[in-house]
Scaffold this motif. Structure first.
Motif, PDB file in Angstrom:
ATOM      1  N   TYR A  24      18.106  25.260  34.636  1.00 42.02           N
ATOM      2  CA  TYR A  24      18.360  24.848  33.252  1.00 42.02           C
ATOM      3  C   TYR A  24      17.323  23.813  32.861  1.00 42.02           C
ATOM      4  O   TYR A  24      17.080  22.854  33.608  1.00 42.02           O
ATOM      5  CB  TYR A  24      19.768  24.254  33.131  1.00 42.02           C
ATOM      6  N   LEU A  25      16.695  24.012  31.707  1.00 40.22           N
ATOM      7  CA  LEU A  25      15.682  23.072  31.233  1.00 40.22           C
ATOM      8  C   LEU A  25      15.530  23.226  29.731  1.00 40.22           C
ATOM      9  O   LEU A  25      15.371  24.344  29.227  1.00 40.22           O
ATOM     10  CB  LEU A  25      14.329  23.343  31.919  1.00 40.22           C
ATOM     11  N   GLY A  26      15.622  22.141  29.030  1.00 40.26           N
ATOM     12  CA  GLY A  26      15.363  22.130  27.596  1.00 40.26           C
ATOM     13  C   GLY A  26      16.271  23.030  26.779  1.00 40.26           C
ATOM     14  O   GLY A  26      15.824  23.631  25.815  1.00 40.26           O
ATOM     15  N   GLY A  27      17.515  23.157  27.196  1.00 36.13           N
ATOM     16  CA  GLY A  27      18.465  23.973  26.452  1.00 36.13           C
ATOM     17  C   GLY A  27      18.418  25.455  26.767  1.00 36.13           C
ATOM     18  O   GLY A  27      19.128  26.248  26.162  1.00 36.13           O
ATOM     19  N   LEU A  28      17.573  25.848  27.725  1.00 36.57           N
ATOM     20  CA  LEU A  28      17.438  27.249  28.099  1.00 36.57           C
ATOM     21  C   LEU A  28      17.844  27.447  29.547  1.00 36.57           C
ATOM     22  O   LEU A  28      17.678  26.560  30.386  1.00 36.57           O
ATOM     23  CB  LEU A  28      15.991  27.709  27.907  1.00 36.57           C
ATOM     24  N   VAL A  29      18.364  28.634  29.854  1.00 35.20           N
ATOM     25  CA  VAL A  29      18.731  28.996  31.219  1.00 35.20           C
ATOM     26  C   VAL A  29      17.656  29.946  31.738  1.00 35.20           C
ATOM     27  O   VAL A  29      17.329  30.941  31.094  1.00 35.20           O
ATOM     28  CB  VAL A  29      20.120  29.674  31.267  1.00 35.20           C
ATOM     29  N   TYR A  30      17.110  29.619  32.894  1.00 30.24           N
ATOM     30  CA  TYR A  30      16.072  30.424  33.525  1.00 30.24           C
ATOM     31  C   TYR A  30      16.714  31.224  34.651  1.00 30.24           C
ATOM     32  O   TYR A  30      17.362  30.664  35.525  1.00 30.24           O
ATOM     33  CB  TYR A  30      14.951  29.524  34.046  1.00 30.24           C
ATOM     34  N   VAL A  31      16.524  32.547  34.609  1.00 29.33           N
ATOM     35  CA  VAL A  31      17.156  33.466  35.553  1.00 29.33           C
ATOM     36  C   VAL A  31      16.074  34.058  36.446  1.00 29.33           C
ATOM     37  O   VAL A  31      15.171  34.758  35.980  1.00 29.33           O
ATOM     38  CB  VAL A  31      17.898  34.603  34.799  1.00 29.33           C
ATOM     39  N   GLN A  32      16.173  33.770  37.740  1.00 30.54           N
ATOM     40  CA  GLN A  32      15.186  34.234  38.708  1.00 30.54           C
ATOM     41  C   GLN A  32      15.600  35.616  39.218  1.00 30.54           C
ATOM     42  O   GLN A  32      16.674  35.773  39.781  1.00 30.54           O
ATOM     43  CB  GLN A  32      15.145  33.220  39.856  1.00 30.54           C
ATOM     44  N   LEU A  40      13.602  35.416  33.650  1.00 32.57           N
ATOM     45  CA  LEU A  40      14.088  35.662  32.293  1.00 32.57           C
ATOM     46  C   LEU A  40      14.488  34.324  31.695  1.00 32.57           C
ATOM     47  O   LEU A  40      15.123  33.509  32.366  1.00 32.57           O
ATOM     48  CB  LEU A  40      15.307  36.590  32.301  1.00 32.57           C
ATOM     49  N   VAL A  41      14.124  34.088  30.455  1.00 36.22           N
ATOM     50  CA  VAL A  41      14.484  32.856  29.767  1.00 36.22           C
ATOM     51  C   VAL A  41      15.578  33.205  28.765  1.00 36.22           C
ATOM     52  O   VAL A  41      15.351  33.939  27.811  1.00 36.22           O
ATOM     53  CB  VAL A  41      13.265  32.232  29.062  1.00 36.22           C
ATOM     54  N   PHE A  42      16.769  32.666  29.018  1.00 34.56           N
ATOM     55  CA  PHE A  42      17.956  32.989  28.231  1.00 34.56           C
ATOM     56  C   PHE A  42      18.340  31.794  27.369  1.00 34.56           C
ATOM     57  O   PHE A  42      18.434  30.671  27.857  1.00 34.56           O
ATOM     58  CB  PHE A  42      19.108  33.357  29.172  1.00 34.56           C
ATOM     59  N   ASP A  43      18.554  32.047  26.092  1.00 32.57           N
ATOM     60  CA  ASP A  43      18.986  31.002  25.158  1.00 32.57           C
ATOM     61  C   ASP A  43      20.492  31.147  24.955  1.00 32.57           C
ATOM     62  O   ASP A  43      20.946  32.086  24.301  1.00 32.57           O
ATOM     63  CB  ASP A  43      18.255  31.154  23.836  1.00 32.57           C
ATOM     64  N   PRO A  44      21.290  30.229  25.514  1.00 31.42           N
ATOM     65  CA  PRO A  44      22.747  30.342  25.388  1.00 31.42           C
ATOM     66  C   PRO A  44      23.245  30.112  23.964  1.00 31.42           C
ATOM     67  O   PRO A  44      24.341  30.536  23.618  1.00 31.42           O
ATOM     68  CB  PRO A  44      23.292  29.283  26.345  1.00 31.42           C
TER      69      PRO A  44
END
Length: 80
Positions: A24-32, A40-44
């Motif tokens: 999690y960084l800067g309001g985004l969830v990073y999925v490896q 994948l960069v996911f915006d919740p």
């Protein structure tokens, strides 16, 4: 404003092979994604994948965001 994730909120990701880590960084969830070496960069807030990174390394095992540095760290199965 901080993003609040609720346990009853479930969001579908696109079909993914094997999720090996989350960060999690800067309001985004990073999925490896281990099998494709992608992140994948996911915006919740919008429930969408906003970007995909192809990583030229074998990533697996975990991710973490360092907000003070503005960096995302990932590891591999060798601990590197």
């Amino acid at each position: 404003m901080p993003v609040v994730l609720h346990a009853d909120d479930s969001d579908a990701l696109p079909a993914t092979q094997e999720i090996a880590g989350l960060g999690y960084l800067g309001g985004l969830v990073y999925v490896q994604v281990h099998t494709t070496n992608q992140v994948l960069v996911f915006d919740p807030a919008t429930d969408t994948v906003v970007r995909t990174f192809n990583v030229p390394a074998d990533i697996q095992g975990g991710m973490t965001g360092a907000a003070d540095l503005g960096l995302l760290f990932a590891s591999n199965s060798a601990g590197q």
